[in-house]
Design an enzyme around this catalytic site. Structure first.
Site, PDB file in Angstrom:
ATOM      1  N   GLU A 115      34.454  30.145  29.623  1.00 19.76           N
ATOM      2  CA  GLU A 115      34.947  31.448  30.047  1.00 19.76           C
ATOM      3  C   GLU A 115      36.008  31.933  29.068  1.00 19.76           C
ATOM      4  O   GLU A 115      36.468  31.184  28.198  1.00 19.76           O
ATOM      5  CB  GLU A 115      35.492  31.366  31.477  1.00 19.76           C
ATOM      6  N   HIS A 237      41.100  41.462  37.412  1.00 16.34           N
ATOM      7  CA  HIS A 237      39.816  40.977  36.914  1.00 16.34           C
ATOM      8  C   HIS A 237      39.085  42.162  36.294  1.00 16.34           C
ATOM      9  O   HIS A 237      38.993  43.234  36.895  1.00 16.34           O
ATOM     10  CB  HIS A 237      38.976  40.389  38.043  1.00 16.34           C
ATOM     11  N   ARG A 283      41.511  37.831  30.018  1.00 21.31           N
ATOM     12  CA  ARG A 283      41.283  38.884  30.998  1.00 21.31           C
ATOM     13  C   ARG A 283      42.211  40.088  30.842  1.00 21.31           C
ATOM     14  O   ARG A 283      41.797  41.226  31.076  1.00 21.31           O
ATOM     15  CB  ARG A 283      41.436  38.315  32.407  1.00 21.31           C
ATOM     16  N   HIS A 344      43.224  40.810  41.086  1.00 20.37           N
ATOM     17  CA  HIS A 344      42.469  39.580  41.292  1.00 20.37           C
ATOM     18  C   HIS A 344      43.345  38.376  41.593  1.00 20.37           C
ATOM     19  O   HIS A 344      43.015  37.571  42.462  1.00 20.37           O
ATOM     20  CB  HIS A 344      41.621  39.306  40.047  1.00 20.37           C
ATOM     21  N   ARG A 379      46.974  34.093  33.553  1.00 22.54           N
ATOM     22  CA  ARG A 379      46.237  32.890  33.955  1.00 22.54           C
ATOM     23  C   ARG A 379      44.971  32.708  33.125  1.00 22.54           C
ATOM     24  O   ARG A 379      44.175  33.624  32.965  1.00 22.54           O
ATOM     25  CB  ARG A 379      45.857  32.983  35.441  1.00 22.54           C
TER      26      ARG A 379
END
Length: 527
Positions: A115, A237, A283, A344, A379
């Protein structure tokens, strides 16, 4: 004992991954009461799609995972915490396998995906419903346990502390008041209390979070005297479905990890204009790119195009996403899917150490509701389930080392002087105004003026809520509204203190990064 009074060794509020694992650990040593304001499916864990990160292949290393986490955290990660969490990750993931979590496999080994922000394939997953698989495995361990009392559909009102009861000894959390589905208030005395209440995504109009994510633990801990840390860092997100009937449906980052493209209406892959990593950038960068393109083009949304992945890969790894989109008359096999960034994950929270210990004796906080410094200013994908489970493990061990002093009973809930509600329109209006204010003034891109306006509005709303709260009976809607307003104001206050742009906090008035800046810490006794 009074039917509205309970006593336990361990009170756990919240039943996502963190709460469930903590309950399982502590039930081996005493009585546990596990409180959940919804059902056990009403948690962010249950809806988590992507997976859990760990060093699970010979080509990967702990040092690499630590470095990726610190790089993503934009200079604010606490390195000792990162190392403590990552080093425990493998053991936790193998334990999940042992208790029956059905992770995907390939040739007998765990199938790992990659990811955004990760330099290796290290994310274990169960198709695109990893959180559900983990929850089911953990639930199977606690449902029949004789030492665990489960209180579903119960809403925590507030923590009870010795200082609030006028006791002059060391301040300690003694338990909590909890609202039952019938409207009765339970008084729960506990030797130790754990907050595992998740995040606060519902402060925003668009969120991937379930309805229950109203910041309850953060607000309760703040009212009990605990400090909060880094609440300005709200992770949006990048790819939440833009559709009225699927407004909190997340399109997993794993889709981009496996080859899906982000495009505008004309099919142009625009993210490379903002970062050379394109769809695999962290992100915050991807979310800002989408937000900027929407504003630049005057568009309501951008699009996620999964067609480059191929039909076989989509159906094999993302069958639940495909099926749910079909229910909404959308087909990811042959068309791009409309998306918007959505709130998110809260990288900040109640200030704790890696064991979840707060400044208030007898109170721990774990998972998303806590802030250890693991995530820093942003994060890394799939570190959240890792943090939940490792913190729960560390927390249980820490609690079992503590001595619980004797304490006299706490008083029952006092509802004298309240009057019945005649209408509830104020609750709905305040709820809507908070979320609109946060979305428009405290979103992905911020400014000093917008933050000032937002804080001014929130102060008025909080005064209205406080007046209503002390006049009328408590209800779940009212309690959530009260917490939502409190956490919103703390987010704004934290954002106002950060005079720079870093990670998830981007200000048009302070666009540079301050090399000397550190954590933002707020305490209840400060203005």
């Amino acid at each position: 004992m009074d039917q509205y009074r309970l006593k336990t060794d361990y009170l756990i509020i919240g039943s996502g991954a963190a709460g469930l694992l903590a309950a399982n650990r502590l039930a081996q040593h005493g009585k546990v009461i596990l409180v959940n304001k919804g059902s056990f499916q009403d948690s962010s864990t249950w809806y988590a799609q992507g997976g859990i990160a760990g060093v699970l292949s010979d080509s990967d290393s702990t040092e690499s995972h630590v470095l990726d986490t610190i790089r993503c955290g934009a200079g604010l990660c606490h390195e000792d915490v990162v190392e403590a969490i990552v080093n425990r990750g493998n053991a936790i993931i193998h334990e999940l396998v042992e208790i029956g979590t059905q992770f995907d496999r390939k040739d007998g080994e765990l199938h790992l995906t990659q990811e955004g922000g990760h330099s290796n394939r290290r994310v274990a997953h169960a198709q695109d419903a990893t959180g559900k698989a983990i929850s089911n495995a953990l639930l199977s361990r606690i449902k029949p346990h004789p030492n665990i009392m489960r209180l579903e559909q119960h809403t925590a009102i507030d923590l009870v502390t010795s200082s609030r009861l006028g006791r002059t000894d060391t301040n300690r959390c003694l338990g909590a008041y909890v609202l039952s589905p019938e409207g009765k208030v339970l008084t729960i005395e506990a030797g130790h209390t754990i907050l595992a209440t998740g995040g606060a995504g519902k402060v925003y109009l668009y969120t991937s979070n379930p309805h229950a994510s109203t910041g309850d633990g953060i607000a309760m801990a703040w009212r009990a005297g605990c400090a909060v840390m880094n609440l300005e860092f709200i992770q949006f997100h990048p790819t939440c479905l833009f559709h009225r009937q699927g407004s909190n449906m997340l399109l997993s980052e794993a889709l981009r990890g496996e080859g899906a493209h982000l495009v505008d209406k004309q099919g142009r892959r625009f993210v490379f204009d903002y970062d050379e990593r394109g769809e695999l950038a962290p992100r915050d960068i991807v979310a800002r790119a989408i937000d900027h393109e929407m504003k630049k083009q005057g568009a309501d949304c951008m699009y996620l195009d999964a067609r480059p992945m191929g039909e076989d890969l989509i159906l094999d790894h993302f069958p639940n996403t495909h099926a749910r989109l079909q229910q909404l008359c959308l087909n990811m096999l042959n068309e791009p899917i409309p998306i918007v960034p959505a709130a998110h994950y809260v990288c900040g929270g109640i200030q704790t150490d890696v064991h979840g210990k707060t400044e208030l004796e007898g109170l721990h906080a774990i998972g998303e509701t806590a802030c250890t410094g693991l995530h820093g200013a942003n994060r890394l994908a799939s570190n959240s389930l890792l943090e939940c489970l490792v913190m729960a493990d560390y927390c249980a061990k820490d609690i079992l080392r503590e001595h619980v002093p004797d304490s006299p009973p706490i008083p029952s809930w006092d509802d004298s002087g309240i009057v019945p509600e005649t209408e509830r329109i104020q609750i709905k209006l305040n709820w809507d105004e908070i979320r609109a204010t946060m979305a428009h003034y405290v979103g992905i891109v911020r400014s000093d003026d917008r933050l000032r306006m937002a804080r001014r509005r929130l102060r008025v709303i909080r005064e209205e809520i406080a007046s209503y709260y002390w006049k009328h009976p408590v209800s779940q809607d009212l309690l959530e509204l009260r917490n939502l307003a409190q956490v919103s104001e703390l987010i704004i206050q934290s954002a106002q203190q950060r005079k720079e742009s870093r990670g998830l906090h981007f200000s048009t008035d302070h666009s540079q990064t301050d090399k000397l800046a550190s954590d933002t810490i707020l305490r209840p006794d400060e203005p």
